[in-house]
Each structure stands twice: as structure tokens, then as C-alpha cells.
Enzyme design. Sequence first.
Site, mmCIF file in Angstrom:
data_model
loop_
_atom_site.group_PDB
_atom_site.id
_atom_site.type_symbol
_atom_site.label_atom_id
_atom_site.label_comp_id
_atom_site.label_asym_id
_atom_site.label_seq_id
_atom_site.Cartn_x
_atom_site.Cartn_y
_atom_site.Cartn_z
ATOM 1 N N LYS B 111 0.873 -1.176 0.000
ATOM 2 C CA LYS B 111 0.000 0.000 0.000
ATOM 3 C C LYS B 111 0.901 1.213 0.000
ATOM 4 C CE LYS B 111 -3.139 2.747 2.753
ATOM 5 N NZ LYS B 111 -3.904 2.914 3.998
ATOM 6 N N GLY B 172 -8.181 9.403 9.098
ATOM 7 C CA GLY B 172 -8.502 9.589 10.503
ATOM 8 C C GLY B 172 -9.595 10.598 10.799
ATOM 9 N N ALA B 199 -9.538 5.413 3.465
ATOM 10 C CA ALA B 199 -9.353 6.533 4.402
ATOM 11 C C ALA B 199 -10.575 7.436 4.513
ATOM 12 C CB ALA B 199 -8.151 7.388 4.016
ATOM 13 N N GLY B 200 -10.781 7.901 5.740
ATOM 14 C CA GLY B 200 -11.798 8.918 5.991
ATOM 15 C C GLY B 200 -13.179 8.382 6.322
ATOM 16 N N ASN B 221 -9.764 1.875 9.208
ATOM 17 C CA ASN B 221 -9.065 1.462 10.421
ATOM 18 C C ASN B 221 -9.649 2.160 11.643
ATOM 19 O OD1 ASN B 221 -7.250 0.818 12.472
ATOM 20 N ND2 ASN B 221 -5.448 1.216 11.286
ATOM 21 N N THR B 222 -9.480 3.495 11.700
ATOM 22 C CA THR B 222 -9.826 4.242 12.901
ATOM 23 C C THR B 222 -11.280 4.054 13.312
ATOM 24 O OG1 THR B 222 -8.219 5.881 12.143
ATOM 25 C CG2 THR B 222 -9.601 6.502 13.996
#
Lengths: 77, 277
Positions: B111, B172, B199-200, B221-222
Site C-alpha cells: 500500500k 482519521g 481513508a476517511g 481502520n480508525t
Amino acid sequence: MTLAEKMNETTQSRLVVNGEAVACKAATLAQLLAELGYGAAKVATALNGEFVPEKARAATPLATGDAVEIVAPRQGG
Amino acid sequence: MSTTTRAARSAEHASAFTVYGTGVASRLMLGTAQYPSPQVLVDAVKASGAGIVTVSLRREAARDKGGQRFWDLIGGLGVAVLPNTAGCRTPKEAINTARMARELFDTDWIKLEVIANDDTLQPDVFGLVEAATVLAKEGFKVFPYTTEDLGVAERLLAAGCEVLMPWGAPIGTGRGLANPYALRTMRNYFPGVPLVVDAGLGAPSHAAQAMEMGFDAVLLNTAVAKAVDPVAMARAFAGGIAAGRTAYEAGLMEQRDMAEPSTPVAGTPFFGLGQKG
């Protein structure tokens, strides 16, 4: 400077390992890993910003001023 | 593509989608960072059904066996591993991080992140194309973290990338799809390229929205790791993704500007009698 210190200076390299100043006797990257106690740890290495494969470590000489990176698997996003 | 063709295609493959010739069972790709404990990470990955997890590499002190412990933990999950180059600011850093990752994780998947700015963590698309070009020539299978920019996407494909990972919003932030128009355009412009929104994403509805647009997968992830209950949130994302993908395959209705009654107008009681007191 004592004689012992002078002798030490000739046999030691001053490196930057993972961002920290380190003095060591190792002449190669493989010797450095052994000297620092990495043993058989699962790590990858780079010298002065360039990847050094595991099999090339024994033939990779070190000199004062060299920057060494020693990294391992970690959590990531 | 017709709805029938889509349904037939998904029925004939057990894999949800294919990337670099490898079938991937789940449309959820999950990050492994920021969980409250290793056990919660393991439980969340299992609850999510993710087939791919992202990992990184970081400096390790001598006698710290953290790397080995984490490697053993991930090895026990039975999922594919996608190492990242998170935190790299230049093509050189990213290229050499990728080379170290290939040796450590024994995979040619990477990645690829080349970060332009600390506040937005937005991709440095110039550095990204440069690094992707080098890595693809070295045999890496590059998963580039990029923007919705179609010109950049073309360059990445020309460099040898066979998948693109546009951001939903900055890493994040949990803001969801900040530019749905651009993402929809990208999906339509590259109908045959595996596209992963990376992301996001902050909520399962964001993942569902990406799926409804026809994206092949999402990477997050977050939103899971920082949930009050990460394992339940992992399950919630899996549900959102399943709903969104099924909706895409079912064929969503067209939006319209004006209302149109769903109940038949013909036969409405009192129809045509006027509006008397």
C-alpha cells in the site's frame, strides 16, 4: 586521551542507528545486528536510506557517520 | 453493465473481487492500528470478515520482540497482509520502505503512501507516481493511496498499478465521502479497474455509500479501532458493506427533483371533485 581511548577510537565506528547515536566495533551491518543483540529478530535493514537485503548484510561495511535503520512488523492502517 | 450481468458475475465467483489476479473474499480491508488490545484487534478482524489487513514497519530496538509478537498475531488470523509505507514523505523513503516490507512480510503487495502534508495527510501525487513507477518495475504489486484525480489515476495505471485507492476523506477524520461526485466520476471512468475507497470513513453508512456507487472495496481502520466497542463496529461495517453492495447489484433507482406519488393516482377517492370547503 589515554592510549586505550585512542585505540578504541580507531576500532569503533560512530553510527546513527534508528535515529540515535551509537558507538560500535562492528565492521559490517551483520556484525552490528549481532553486537546490538538483535539475534535472530525479524527485522529489515537500510543503510543511509537504501534497503539492504538480509543476505547482503554480511558484505555491507559500516563507517563512521552511517545511518542505519532497523525495522520490524507493526500495526498499520 | 446491466443488473443481470452484474448479478451473474457476482454469482459465478466466490471471490468478491479480484486484484492482481488474486481473488479477495471480502470487500472490507481493515487496518490493524490503534486497537485497545491485541485480543480486540483479533476479534475485530474476525467479526469484520476482512480478507486483507494492513500493517506497517517501524523502528525496533534490540531485544524488543514486538515485531515478532505482532507477526505471530497476524499470522494466526489467516488473512492476506498488505504492508503500507505510512509516514513516508518522499519517493525514496517510500521505495525503500516498500523494499524492507517485501522482505519482512514476504509479499510483493504494497500500500503505497507518499504523504504531502501533515495536516491533511493528503497524497503527494507527484511522488506517488514516481514511486509507483519504480516499484512496479521491481515487481511490486502497488496499491496506491491516491486522490480522485483522473489524470493522476491514468498515470498510476500507466506505471503498472492494477488497483487504485482514492481517499474518501483525509486519514482519521471519519468524515465519509467528502467528494461523492468525483468518486462517482472515477468509478464510471474506470469501470474495469478495481477501486478501493481508502481513508476517511467514519460510519458503516459511509461504507455502504461507497458500495452503492460500485466501488470494489473499502479500507478503514480508525472507525473500527476507536469505536467504543470495536468488535461490534467491525460487524456493523460488514453489514453496511453487504447492504451497499447488494443495493448496487440490485440497481438503485434514479433520483429526481420533484415528488412523484408511489401510491396509484387512479381510483383515488374523491378524485376530481374539486376542493370544496
